[in-house]
Design a protein around this motif. Structure first.
Motif, PDB file in Angstrom:
ATOM      1  N   TRP A  30       3.330   2.588 -20.262  1.00  0.00           N
ATOM      2  CA  TRP A  30       1.946   2.977 -20.549  1.00  0.00           C
ATOM      3  C   TRP A  30       1.750   4.471 -20.365  1.00  0.00           C
ATOM      4  O   TRP A  30       0.900   5.078 -20.993  1.00  0.00           O
ATOM      5  N   LEU A  49     -11.829  -3.432 -11.452  1.00  0.00           N
ATOM      6  CA  LEU A  49     -10.771  -3.364 -12.458  1.00  0.00           C
ATOM      7  C   LEU A  49     -10.911  -4.431 -13.531  1.00  0.00           C
ATOM      8  O   LEU A  49     -10.892  -4.138 -14.723  1.00  0.00           O
ATOM      9  N   GLU A  94       4.809  13.643  -4.348  1.00  0.00           N
ATOM     10  CA  GLU A  94       4.008  14.787  -3.856  1.00  0.00           C
ATOM     11  C   GLU A  94       4.346  16.056  -4.632  1.00  0.00           C
ATOM     12  O   GLU A  94       3.465  16.871  -4.920  1.00  0.00           O
ATOM     13  N   GLU A 145      -4.748   4.623 -11.869  1.00  0.00           N
ATOM     14  CA  GLU A 145      -4.903   3.166 -12.005  1.00  0.00           C
ATOM     15  C   GLU A 145      -4.659   2.599 -10.622  1.00  0.00           C
ATOM     16  O   GLU A 145      -3.530   2.625 -10.132  1.00  0.00           O
ATOM     17  N   LEU A 146      -5.723   2.080  -9.982  1.00  0.00           N
ATOM     18  CA  LEU A 146      -5.627   1.776  -8.560  1.00  0.00           C
ATOM     19  C   LEU A 146      -5.828   0.283  -8.284  1.00  0.00           C
ATOM     20  O   LEU A 146      -5.507  -0.539  -9.123  1.00  0.00           O
ATOM     21  N   PHE A 206      -0.967   8.344 -12.119  1.00  0.00           N
ATOM     22  CA  PHE A 206      -0.611   7.610 -10.908  1.00  0.00           C
ATOM     23  C   PHE A 206      -1.110   6.176 -10.995  1.00  0.00           C
ATOM     24  O   PHE A 206      -2.294   5.946 -11.248  1.00  0.00           O
ATOM     25  N   THR A 207      -0.238   5.233 -10.766  1.00  0.00           N
ATOM     26  CA  THR A 207      -0.644   3.834 -10.615  1.00  0.00           C
ATOM     27  C   THR A 207      -0.152   3.371  -9.263  1.00  0.00           C
ATOM     28  O   THR A 207       1.036   3.492  -8.946  1.00  0.00           O
ATOM     29  N   GLY A 208      -1.063   2.847  -8.473  1.00  0.00           N
ATOM     30  CA  GLY A 208      -0.696   2.416  -7.133  1.00  0.00           C
ATOM     31  C   GLY A 208      -1.954   2.134  -6.332  1.00  0.00           C
ATOM     32  O   GLY A 208      -3.014   1.822  -6.891  1.00  0.00           O
ATOM     33  N   LYS A 217       8.635   8.803 -11.869  1.00  0.00           N
ATOM     34  CA  LYS A 217       9.101   8.425 -10.522  1.00  0.00           C
ATOM     35  C   LYS A 217       8.788   6.954 -10.269  1.00  0.00           C
ATOM     36  O   LYS A 217       7.640   6.573 -10.074  1.00  0.00           O
ATOM     37  N   CYS A 222      -2.631  -5.995 -10.178  1.00  0.00           N
ATOM     38  CA  CYS A 222      -3.886  -5.290  -9.907  1.00  0.00           C
ATOM     39  C   CYS A 222      -5.067  -6.016 -10.532  1.00  0.00           C
ATOM     40  O   CYS A 222      -6.193  -5.854 -10.085  1.00  0.00           O
TER      41      CYS A 222
HETATM   42  P1  NAD Z   1       1.562   2.757  -3.516  1.00  0.00           P
HETATM   43  O1  NAD Z   1       0.291   3.513  -3.653  1.00  0.00           O
HETATM   44  O2  NAD Z   1       2.089   2.524  -2.154  1.00  0.00           O
HETATM   45  O3  NAD Z   1       2.732   3.457  -4.322  1.00  0.00           O
HETATM   46  C1  NAD Z   1       2.632   3.724  -5.698  1.00  0.00           C
HETATM   47  C2  NAD Z   1       3.576   4.845  -6.056  1.00  0.00           C
HETATM   48  O4  NAD Z   1       3.119   6.044  -5.434  1.00  0.00           O
HETATM   49  C3  NAD Z   1       5.013   4.652  -5.596  1.00  0.00           C
HETATM   50  O5  NAD Z   1       5.895   5.121  -6.579  1.00  0.00           O
HETATM   51  C4  NAD Z   1       5.079   5.512  -4.342  1.00  0.00           C
HETATM   52  O6  NAD Z   1       6.386   5.984  -4.069  1.00  0.00           O
HETATM   53  C5  NAD Z   1       4.188   6.669  -4.749  1.00  0.00           C
HETATM   54  N1  NAD Z   1       3.646   7.444  -3.629  1.00  0.00           N
HETATM   55  C6  NAD Z   1       3.528   7.074  -2.335  1.00  0.00           C
HETATM   56  N2  NAD Z   1       3.015   8.081  -1.611  1.00  0.00           N
HETATM   57  C7  NAD Z   1       2.801   9.116  -2.457  1.00  0.00           C
HETATM   58  C8  NAD Z   1       2.274  10.422  -2.307  1.00  0.00           C
HETATM   59  N3  NAD Z   1       1.864  10.869  -1.119  1.00  0.00           N
HETATM   60  N4  NAD Z   1       2.188  11.200  -3.404  1.00  0.00           N
HETATM   61  C9  NAD Z   1       2.565  10.761  -4.616  1.00  0.00           C
HETATM   62  N5  NAD Z   1       3.086   9.526  -4.812  1.00  0.00           N
HETATM   63  C10 NAD Z   1       3.189   8.709  -3.751  1.00  0.00           C
HETATM   64  O7  NAD Z   1       1.317   1.392  -4.301  1.00  0.00           O
HETATM   65  P2  NAD Z   1       2.297   0.158  -4.443  1.00  0.00           P
HETATM   66  O8  NAD Z   1       2.255  -0.581  -3.145  1.00  0.00           O
HETATM   67  O9  NAD Z   1       3.593   0.582  -5.018  1.00  0.00           O
HETATM   68  O10 NAD Z   1       1.555  -0.688  -5.578  1.00  0.00           O
HETATM   69  C11 NAD Z   1       0.557  -1.593  -5.307  1.00  0.00           C
HETATM   70  C12 NAD Z   1      -0.798  -1.010  -5.657  1.00  0.00           C
HETATM   71  O11 NAD Z   1      -0.812  -0.576  -7.006  1.00  0.00           O
HETATM   72  C13 NAD Z   1      -1.901  -2.027  -5.549  1.00  0.00           C
HETATM   73  O12 NAD Z   1      -3.017  -1.444  -4.916  1.00  0.00           O
HETATM   74  C14 NAD Z   1      -2.249  -2.330  -6.997  1.00  0.00           C
HETATM   75  O13 NAD Z   1      -3.554  -2.799  -7.217  1.00  0.00           O
HETATM   76  C15 NAD Z   1      -1.999  -1.028  -7.645  1.00  0.00           C
HETATM   77  N6  NAD Z   1      -1.796  -1.205  -9.078  1.00  0.00           N
HETATM   78  C16 NAD Z   1      -2.784  -0.816  -9.938  1.00  0.00           C
HETATM   79  C17 NAD Z   1      -2.637  -0.994 -11.306  1.00  0.00           C
HETATM   80  C18 NAD Z   1      -3.701  -0.575 -12.279  1.00  0.00           C
HETATM   81  O14 NAD Z   1      -3.388  -0.449 -13.452  1.00  0.00           O
HETATM   82  N7  NAD Z   1      -4.926  -0.350 -11.849  1.00  0.00           N
HETATM   83  C19 NAD Z   1      -1.467  -1.556 -11.783  1.00  0.00           C
HETATM   84  C20 NAD Z   1      -0.486  -1.955 -10.884  1.00  0.00           C
HETATM   85  C21 NAD Z   1      -0.664  -1.742  -9.531  1.00  0.00           C
END
Ligand code: NAD
Length: 453
Positions: free
Chosen positions: A138, A382, A191, A228-229, A204-206, A153, A262
């Motif tokens: 995506w 979401l 970072e 995308e959180l 960023f997705t996470g 990454k 998510c």
């Molecule tokens: P996370 O935030 O722990 O990590 C996500 C990514 O960020 C990883 O690659 C990690 O190495 C990196 N990361 C960690 N610290 C960082 C920093 N300080 N700077 C930059 N990058 C950094 O999330 P996770 O546990 O891998 O994934 C689960 C989360 O992702 C859940 O909250 C889920 O809802 C969300 N998610 C959202 C979507 C969406 O489209 N909205 C899709 C999938 C997952």
């Protein structure tokens, strides 16, 4: 420094992966910057053909990519095949963009005014572990289509399919510096994407927690971000719906990918008048979810991704948790967790926090206004589902729920040709759909003065 990648279904070690340091990122950015200039200078039809070639190579490796995801992430094989096919489809869809990314000609006095969608430069894509290759695509497919270079990454636990996609890109003929996969720690490689002056945008997705940090860091350089959180989406079941269908499908709206989604509908809101009947119907549906060996085609739900994540999910279901009923899960090696249905109070943390596992909270509501209030009583926004046979109610409620991706009488969230993203703390910006390449450009306006005759 290295990390050990583990099969979550067997706990066997799969591979050791080298983690890059900040200096390696700096080197990658420098090479990507020059590759991006060469890429953007190529005719649009050539860039389109290059992305189609990448899609063809991915298509030829669907089985391999799927098997890697089964081993690395524990995804059921059928799901993993869909994910690999989705990467191909996303590439194919955006391969049409380079030749269609046209600006506007705007009527003005004294000359000609045109706009151009200029690529941003080098894009840093940071992905989570729950859908490693789809979420990567995506970001990288529309970014490349718009004329950018991409550094990807992957998450520490699940780098294998991303690494393989990087190799397949080179195999398809893309410049090795144009799309680079950089495994590493979030706190190091991620970072550095945020702080590096020559990374123009971070996708960023996470988690919302890390996304907040990424956005704050990006502000320092007015760096573009797409976020995308997390989510805590509601599946709203009204008393006029096809209750059998709503109950039969509800487990798959939340337990797909072991709830590590998510968009998981992790709160089921049921109109009080049909609550007891819904629970009667839900129990056999949950018991029927096939949890087990992800390589088995009959499997519908695999293990959780890792031991630490298993512990986090387990923390939401203490011995005195209000468990209504549970499905089954294998015992022995592997991070197994059974589908679990809770009936907590509205204020409980299982109703408010993203668990990201196969745990769902079912709550009763009184009327339409109560349902909307409850659905919106979350920091997230979401996704969600609305079950009703009343068209006007479906319209009213879908407009009133503050979420980016809703489905009526289904649990569908993601199609490559429709926009995807969150309201409120679920994110910023949109991915997928026809406009995604625009998010990887800046609009330039040029006025050409025309001398009067
Ligand atoms: P996370 O935030 O722990 O990590 C996500 C990514 O960020 C990883 O690659 C990690 O190495 C990196 N990361 C960690 N610290 C960082 C920093 N300080 N700077 C930059 N990058 C950094 O999330 P996770 O546990 O891998 O994934 C689960 C989360 O992702 C859940 O909250 C889920 O809802 C969300 N998610 C959202 C979507 C969406 O489209 N909205 C899709 C999938 C997952």
């Amino acid at each position: 420094m290295t990390t050990t990648v583990i099969n979550p279904a067997t706990e066997e070690v799969l591979r050791t992966v080298e983690l890059l340091d900040a200096a390696a990122v700096d080197d990658a950015v420098a090479r990507a910057s020059s590759a991006q200039r060469r890429w953007a200078a190529r005719p649009p039809a050539e860039r389109a053909a290059a992305l189609r070639a990448f899609a063809v190579v991915v298509d030829a490796h669907i089985d391999e990519l799927a098997a890697l995801e089964v081993a690395n992430s524990g995804h059921p094989i059928g799901q993993a095949e869909w994910e690999a096919g989705h990467v191909r489809d996303v590439l194919q869809y955006y391969s049409a963009s380079p030749e269609r990314l046209s600006g506007k000609q705007i009527p003005v006095a004294g000359g000609l005014d045109v706009t151009f969608h200029e690529p941003l430069g080098v894009i840093g894509v940071i992905t989570p572990w729950n859908f490693p290759m789809t979420i990567a695509a995506w970001g990288f497919a529309p970014a490349l289509a718009a004329g950018n270079a991409v550094l990807l990454k992957p998450a520490e636990w699940t780098p294998l399919t991303s690494i393989r996609l990087g190799e397949l890109a080179v195999e398809s003929g893309l410049d090795p510096d144009l799309f680079q996969v950089l495994p590493g720690r979030g706190s190091v490689v991620g970072e550095r994407f945020v702080t590096h002056p020559d990374v123009a945008k971070v996708v960023f997705t996470g988690s919302t927690e890390v996304g907040t940090r990424v956005m704050a860091g990006a502000a320092d350089k007015i760096k573009r971000v797409t976020l995308e959180l997390g989510g805590k989406s509601a599946n709203i079941v009204f008393d006029d719906c096809d209750l059998e269908r709503a109950a039969a499908t509800a487990p798959y709206g939340v337990f797909d990918n072991a709830g590590q989604d998510c968009c998981a509908r992790s709160r089921i809101l049921v109109q009080r008048s049909v609550f007891d009947r819904f629970m009667e119907l839900l129990e056999p549906a949950v018991a029927g979810v096939v949890v087990g060996d992800p390589t088995d085609r009959a499997t519908e739900m695999g293990p959780l991704v890792s031991k630490p994540h298993w512990e986090s999910v387990r923390g939401y279901v203490p011995d005195d948790a209000p468990v209504a009923f549970r499905g089954t899960a294998p015992s022995g090696a592997g991070f197994w967790f059974p589908p679990t249905v809770l009936t907590p109070e509205r204020a409980d943390r299982t109703v408010r926090e993203e668990i990201f596992g196969p745990v769902v909270a079912v709550l009763p509501f009184d009327d339409e206004a109560d349902a909307i209030g409850l659905a919106n009583d979350t920091a997230y926004g979401l996704s969600g589902s609305i079950w009703t046979e009343n068209l006007s109610r479906a319209m009213r409620v879908s407009r009133a729920v503050d979420a980016g991706n809703l489905s009526v009488n289904s649990h569908s969230s993601v199609r490559y040709n429709t926009p995807f993203g969150g309201f409120k703390q679920s994110g910023l910006g949109r991915e997928l759909g026809p406009d995604a390449p625009l998010a990887f450009t800046d609009t330039k306006n040029v006025f050409f003065a025309v001398d009067p005759a």
